[in-house]
Write an enzyme that holds these catalytic residues in place. Structure first.
Site, PDB file in Angstrom:
ATOM      1  N   LYS A   1      74.521 134.008  55.282  1.00 49.89           N
ATOM      2  CA  LYS A   1      74.767 133.712  56.697  1.00 49.89           C
ATOM      3  C   LYS A   1      74.587 132.219  56.992  1.00 49.89           C
ATOM      4  O   LYS A   1      74.924 131.740  58.062  1.00 49.89           O
ATOM      5  CB  LYS A   1      73.840 134.547  57.579  1.00 49.89           C
ATOM      6  CG  LYS A   1      74.134 136.061  57.504  1.00 49.89           C
ATOM      7  CD  LYS A   1      73.166 136.855  58.331  1.00 49.89           C
ATOM      8  CE  LYS A   1      73.266 138.359  58.140  1.00 49.89           C
ATOM      9  NZ  LYS A   1      74.417 138.969  58.840  1.00 49.89           N
TER      10      LYS A   1
ATOM     11  N   HIS B   1      80.070 148.842  54.667  1.00 46.24           N
ATOM     12  CA  HIS B   1      79.622 147.737  55.523  1.00 46.24           C
ATOM     13  C   HIS B   1      79.319 146.453  54.778  1.00 46.24           C
ATOM     14  O   HIS B   1      78.815 145.504  55.380  1.00 46.24           O
ATOM     15  CB  HIS B   1      78.359 148.124  56.290  1.00 46.24           C
ATOM     16  CG  HIS B   1      78.562 149.190  57.311  1.00 46.24           C
ATOM     17  ND1 HIS B   1      78.903 148.923  58.616  1.00 46.24           N
ATOM     18  CD2 HIS B   1      78.487 150.528  57.212  1.00 46.24           C
ATOM     19  CE1 HIS B   1      79.012 150.062  59.282  1.00 46.24           C
ATOM     20  NE2 HIS B   1      78.768 151.050  58.446  1.00 46.24           N
TER      21      HIS B   1
ATOM     22  N   LYS C   1      79.103 139.747  70.820  1.00 44.22           N
ATOM     23  CA  LYS C   1      78.202 139.764  71.979  1.00 44.22           C
ATOM     24  C   LYS C   1      78.115 138.383  72.627  1.00 44.22           C
ATOM     25  O   LYS C   1      78.140 138.248  73.852  1.00 44.22           O
ATOM     26  CB  LYS C   1      76.800 140.233  71.549  1.00 44.22           C
ATOM     27  CG  LYS C   1      76.781 141.671  71.034  1.00 44.22           C
ATOM     28  CD  LYS C   1      75.510 142.004  70.248  1.00 44.22           C
ATOM     29  CE  LYS C   1      75.699 143.286  69.457  1.00 44.22           C
ATOM     30  NZ  LYS C   1      74.645 143.505  68.439  1.00 44.22           N
TER      31      LYS C   1
ATOM     32  N   LYS D   1      70.334 136.151  63.898  1.00 44.02           N
ATOM     33  CA  LYS D   1      70.743 137.272  63.043  1.00 44.02           C
ATOM     34  C   LYS D   1      69.749 137.355  61.890  1.00 44.02           C
ATOM     35  O   LYS D   1      68.886 136.470  61.770  1.00 44.02           O
ATOM     36  CB  LYS D   1      72.168 137.074  62.498  1.00 44.02           C
ATOM     37  CG  LYS D   1      72.386 135.682  61.857  1.00 44.02           C
ATOM     38  CD  LYS D   1      73.832 135.452  61.441  1.00 44.02           C
ATOM     39  CE  LYS D   1      74.738 135.036  62.560  1.00 44.02           C
ATOM     40  NZ  LYS D   1      75.852 135.940  62.802  1.00 44.02           N
ATOM     41  N   ARG D   2      69.836 138.396  61.039  1.00 43.85           N
ATOM     42  CA  ARG D   2      68.952 138.452  59.879  1.00 43.85           C
ATOM     43  C   ARG D   2      69.047 137.146  59.080  1.00 43.85           C
ATOM     44  O   ARG D   2      70.108 136.520  59.027  1.00 43.85           O
ATOM     45  CB  ARG D   2      69.335 139.633  58.971  1.00 43.85           C
ATOM     46  CG  ARG D   2      68.837 140.971  59.462  1.00 43.85           C
ATOM     47  CD  ARG D   2      67.331 141.026  59.530  1.00 43.85           C
ATOM     48  NE  ARG D   2      66.745 141.240  58.237  1.00 43.85           N
ATOM     49  CZ  ARG D   2      66.166 142.375  57.850  1.00 43.85           C
ATOM     50  NH1 ARG D   2      66.075 143.398  58.684  1.00 43.85           N
ATOM     51  NH2 ARG D   2      65.642 142.495  56.646  1.00 43.85           N
TER      52      ARG D   2
END
Ligand code: 26V
Length: 817
Positions: free
Chosen positions: A558, A361, A664, A552-553
């Site tokens: 990110k 992952h 999503k 998100k985290r």
């Protein structure tokens, strides 16, 4: 004496069951029931249905000799269960009416439920979506994990800083679990190896003087959509054995013995809240082994009770390793087969490799698991021996393929010869599996070419891709009832289990009436979120503004920072250049930082600082609002995602393995602004390049810049005044008047040639892409058309599709089989 219960009325078919549970399970008369008790009794009434179906399902699998699929994961981010179970069982209306009959509102009751937050982020939520899809498809899928007493910490924001609070979600237990003390599993840990010989004089090591842990299974029923199949998620809680370390009791040190007992119960106490390697934490290693030992024992027992032989094991059993966290299962199955069932090594190894499959992952080096050899020897001496033996035989294979290539041997070894020596868990997982998969097309390519090229050269057929998906039941049907009703009115409800049918919406994408209906629903969802923002942040935001959401985290890769730099740019355009934006925007952030990740925590402070400045500057005149919604979790995501206009997915290309939030958002009618990373690429392929805002460097370009040491961020800042102005504002305390130097470290990291995330390299492209967003949003009919086409074309990203691919290519299992 029996309670007087109202006769069952057709409009309130479940009232009697709820009332009975109130009375006989909780000891509360209906008239006095407070909301939490009503929730509990409702959940118990639903659970009765689940239990019946779960038993029927198990009997069916038994009769059909279904192939069992076991998903081993340290994380299952389940969220709330009541609404989900009611929808999947088809009982929502009936329960809603029954509760109404009792004077209760089902939404209020659902809001009582605490999220089951037994995971950190994407990896844990993926496991939960997979369970839903396996049950919906009628696959004999079982989840195995740990019943953490404390889930992921609760996040509070105090003066702009993240504060962590314990999440005692289990409190007095949960109605969604069935505890099975009679199925306890005894787990040996610590101890030593006695090097003995058997009668024939063969080496026969014996694991002695180990301590025991006891695993108590807690089963969570997992209802598939339609209610035919109810599978099981089995979570183990650690208990000490009563005769744990009898020696200490016998020597009379009673208190020390009780202390030991308590220590062993800490094993399932808390979820590790970081998604990067906890270097060498003994408790984490014990957690990993504890649950793996329980799971493998259970799997082997179930198989033997039906088939009595290991010959058929890989035909009847598939075990998927969710990242390397459960990779000790490879050594544990070998130990059971060789030490306890006396199989030859060769036969045991063939069975093991044919049974296991491993999913990777992440490519981030800091998240790749390694354990010091010395620690593993201490905690699991027999497993360490087995791993050495696996490695020895594996290295013989490498030598045969590449004679004399010692560098390659060292690079591929399961043991890293560093100081201290370490066990590379990914290498163990690959060597012990027949399949290694990444989670999006780009990621799977990079696994082969960048992360593990030697393994790919040795075992090319083992490597494959399984692009992630999310369950449309939770993320569309449940999260967005308004949109669900609209879609179903036009194309029927087949899409709930066959998401490709959403393409039926394409012809409607330009129809003004449909667009208007769609817009009305989006607007209502935005109102709900605006209320949440008011309730949690005391900030007024307008549902008429564009909602751009980064949820998100919090991680440097990110690039929440990139989003902030653009917000600062827009702010400066207004206050310095006098620009008047065409329409107002609301930037919404949500996400948790790992408690020890300083840089991520500073980003949270910066978001809140920019928010404080921008939201309160009268010159901005409400044209920009910035909100940080605390405590991002599944139930909050269900409120946030349906309200988004713009989904922000801007990781440095090559760093985000897949992303699932991106899916999503798009399926709920947000347009994506994103980099060519992870599953964004495949989303672009599906929705069409004209219906997504793509910008920035590709993974290949990022790599080339890195390889050529060609990143010169300060030169970018010098040559682009817009960028310089943003950094100056940040560095001179514009957002931290109380401590002007607070964000200088942020500026420095952005200006460093070593910034691994290349923020400044993508900043101007990002600003331009945002200008395209603006132009498009200013043309509402066009925006709506794109939005509807996004929803219509997201079928690929149903986790049903993902699970069918796993079943066919990796597990050799047939749904409903
Ligand atoms: C590593 C560790 C190390 C030990 C402590 C606990 C812990 C927890 C997690 C991890 C690895 C996290 C990897 C991860 O979450 N990857 C995400 O997986 C998602 C599902 O495949 C994917 O969508 C995201 O892009 C990816 O970042």
């Amino acid at each position: 004496m029996k309670a007087k219960v109202k006769a069952v009325t057709p409009s309130a078919p479940h009232r009697q069951s709820i009332t009975r549970h109130l009375r006989y399970s909780l000891g509360t008369p209906e008239t006095k029931a407070p909301l939490p008790s009503l929730y509990e009794a409702t959940a118990l009434a639903v659970r009765d249905h689940l239990i019946d179906k779960m038993m029927e399902t198990e009997a069916r699998y038994e009769k059909k000799k279904a192939k069992r699929v076991y998903y081993l994961s340290l994380e299952f981010l389940m969220g709330r269960s009541l609404g989900n179970n009611l929808y999947n069982l088809g009982l929502f209306e009936a329960f809603s009416e029954s509760l109404a009959d009792m004077g209760a509102d089902i939404d209020e009751i659902r809001a009582q439920e605490h999220d089951a937050a037994l995971g950190n982020g994407g990896l844990g939520r993926l496991a939960a979506c997979f369970l839903d899809s396996m049950a919906t498809l009628g696959l004999a899928g079982y989840g195995y994990g740990i019943n953490y007493e404390f889930g992921l910490f609760k996040q509070e924001i105090d003066n702009g800083y993240q504060k962590e609070k314990p999440d005692n979600w289990l409190g007095n237990g949960t109605p969604w679990q069935l505890k099975h003390p009679e199925k306890q599993c005894i787990v040996p840990v610590y101890g030593r190896i006695v090097h003995a010989e058997d009668r024939e004089g063969n080496y026969n090591p014996m694991w002695m003087d180990w301590k025991t842990l006891i695993g108590i299974p807690h089963d969570m029923p997992i209802a598939g959509y339609g209610g035919k199949t109810v599978n099981t998620l089995r979570l183990y809680a650690a208990k000490s054995s009563d005769d744990f370390d009898m020696d200490i009791f016998n020597t009379g040190d009673y208190l020390k013995a009780v202390e030991q007992k308590m220590t062993s119960e800490t094993v399932s106490k808390v979820l590790y809240p970081s998604d990067a390697m906890e270097s060498g934490r003994e408790l984490r290693l014990v957690q990993e082994y504890f649950f793996v030992a329980c799971a493998i024992r259970d799997i082997v027992d179930r198989h033997l009770s039906s088939y009595k032989t290991f010959n058929t094991f890989p035909d009847r059993v598939a075990i998927q390793l969710n990242d390397t966290h459960p990779a000790l299962a490879v050594a544990e199955l070998m130990r059971l087969l060789v030490d306890e069932h006396a199989l030859t090594w060769k036969r045991a190894w063939a069975i093991t490799c044919a049974t296991f499959a491993y999913t990777n992952h992440t490519l981030l080096p800091e998240a790749l698991e390694k354990w010091p050899v010395a620690l593993m020897e201490h905690v699991l001496p027999r497993h360490m021996q087995i791993i050495f033996e696996i490695n020895h035989r594996f290295l013989d294979e490498v030598k045969a393929k590449w004679p004399g290539d010692n560098a390659r041997l060292a690079a591929m070894s399961i043991i890293e010869e560093s100081h201290p020596r370490q066990v590379r868990m990914a290498h163990l997982a690959i060597v012990g599996s027949h399949s290694v998969n990444g989670v999006a097309a780009l990621h799977s390519e990079l696994v082969k070419t960048e992360l593990l090229p030697d393994f790919y050269a040795l075992y090319p057929k083992r490597f494959n891709n399984k692009t992630n998906g999310v369950t449309p039941r939770r993320w569309l049907f449940k999260a967005n009832p308004g949109l669900t009703a609209l879609i179903t009115r036009h194309i029927g409800d087949g899409w709930v289990t066959d998401m490709d049918r959403l393409t039926g919406l394409e012809p409607l994408s330009r129809e003004p009436a449909f667009q208007d209906a769609f817009g009305t629903i989006k607007r209502a969802n935005k109102e709900v979120l605006a209320k949440t923002i008011w309730d949690t942040c005391r900030l007024k935001v307008s549902p008429d503004s564009l909602f751009a959401i980064h949820a998100k985290r919090i991680h440097e890769y990110k690039r929440q920072l990139l989003c902030l730099l653009h917000i600062i740019h827009q702010y400066l355009e207004i206050v310095e250049d006098g620009k008047i934006p065409n329409f107002p925007r609301t930037y919404i952030f949500a996400g948790k930082a790992a408690p020890g990740y300083e840089a991520a925590k500073r980003i949270i402070k910066l978001i809140n600082s920019v928010a404080a400045t921008v939201n309160n500057d009268p010159r901005v005149n409400d044209a920009i609002k910035v909100a940080f919604i605390p405590d991002y979790r599944v139930s909050l995501a269900e409120r946030i995602i349906p309200a988004a206009d713009l989904s922000v997915q801007i990781s440095t290309a090559g760093k985000e393995a897949s992303g699932t939030g991106n899916m999503k958002f798009a399926m709920n009618g947000a347009l994506t602004i994103g980099t060519l990373d992870g599953a964004n690429i495949e989303i672009m392929e599906e929705v069409g390049e004209e219906n997504i805002f793509i910008f920035g460097l590709t993974a290949g370009e990022v790599q080339a810049i890195r390889a050529g040491h060609a990143y010169r961020p300060w030169a970018i800042a010098e040559s682009e005044p817009v960028i310089k102005r943003i950094l100056d504002a940040l560095g001179t305390g514009r957002f931290s008047p109380d401590a002007p130097g607070r964000f200088i470290p942020v500026c420095e990291s952005l200006l460093s040639q070593y910034d691994p995330y290349l923020h400044l390299a993508d900043l101007s492209a990002y600003i331009k892409a945002q200008e395209q967003v603006e132009a498009c949003y200013d043309t509402p009919r066009l925006w709506m058309e794109k939005t509807i086409l996004n929803v219509a074309r997201m079928g690929k990203f149903s986790s049903d599709r993902t699970i069918l691919e796993y079943a066919k290519d990796i597990w050799n299992a047939t749904p409903k089989g």
